[in-house]
Design a protein around this motif. Structure first.
Motif, PDB file in Angstrom:
ATOM      1  N   VAL A   7      -4.548  -3.476  -3.297  1.00 48.40           N
ATOM      2  CA  VAL A   7      -3.617  -3.971  -2.278  1.00 48.40           C
ATOM      3  C   VAL A   7      -3.828  -5.458  -2.005  1.00 48.40           C
ATOM      4  CG1 VAL A   7      -2.926  -3.710   0.137  1.00 48.40           C
ATOM      5  CG2 VAL A   7      -3.397  -1.683  -1.250  1.00 48.40           C
ATOM      6  N   PRO A  44       0.815  -1.212   0.000  1.00 49.84           N
ATOM      7  CA  PRO A  44       0.000   0.000   0.000  1.00 49.84           C
ATOM      8  C   PRO A  44       0.849   1.263   0.000  1.00 49.84           C
ATOM      9  CG  PRO A  44      -0.058  -1.055   2.151  1.00 49.84           C
ATOM     10  CD  PRO A  44       0.711  -1.945   1.248  1.00 49.84           C
ATOM     11  N   ASP A  86      -5.776   1.272  -1.686  1.00 52.78           N
ATOM     12  CA  ASP A  86      -5.279   2.426  -0.931  1.00 52.78           C
ATOM     13  C   ASP A  86      -5.836   3.709  -1.540  1.00 52.78           C
ATOM     14  OD1 ASP A  86      -3.712   2.912  -3.195  1.00 52.78           O
ATOM     15  OD2 ASP A  86      -1.883   2.140  -2.290  1.00 52.78           O
ATOM     16  N   LEU A 128      -6.439   2.944   3.826  1.00 59.96           N
ATOM     17  CA  LEU A 128      -6.875   1.720   3.155  1.00 59.96           C
ATOM     18  C   LEU A 128      -8.395   1.655   3.175  1.00 59.96           C
ATOM     19  CD1 LEU A 128      -4.427  -0.938   4.628  1.00 59.96           C
ATOM     20  CD2 LEU A 128      -4.398   0.042   2.340  1.00 59.96           C
TER      21      LEU A 128
END
Length: 82
Positions: A72, A39, A66, A44
């Motif tokens: 991710v 990330p 992200d 997130l």
């Protein structure tokens, strides 16, 4: 960077929220996660959607990204309806 356990926990929580909205109570029967990239950025986001909602089980997909738009991780969970 963010550790994989944090990403897994975020994914598992999103799975639990959606699966228990579909049918309460639901427990995790099987889960897996694929880490796609590290990330970047500061936040997130986990987005869960139901792939299958059967009589006794559900399949939930959780996509984690992200705040710069990178994928991710992808989490797949099977929920067993109690």
């Amino acid at each position: 960077g963010v550790m994989g356990g944090v990403i897994f926990t975020l994914s598992d929580f999103a799975f639990a929220v959606l699966s228990n909205q579909l049918h309460q109570p639901t427990v995790a029967q099987q889960v897996s996660i694929n880490y796609l990239s590290a990330p970047k950025g500061n936040k997130l986001t986990a987005e869960a959607y139901c792939r299958k909602n059967g009589r006794t089980s559900s399949i939930i997909i959780v996509d984690v990204s992200d705040d710069v738009g990178r994928d991710v991780a992808q989490f797949v969970g099977t929920g067993f309806k109690l």
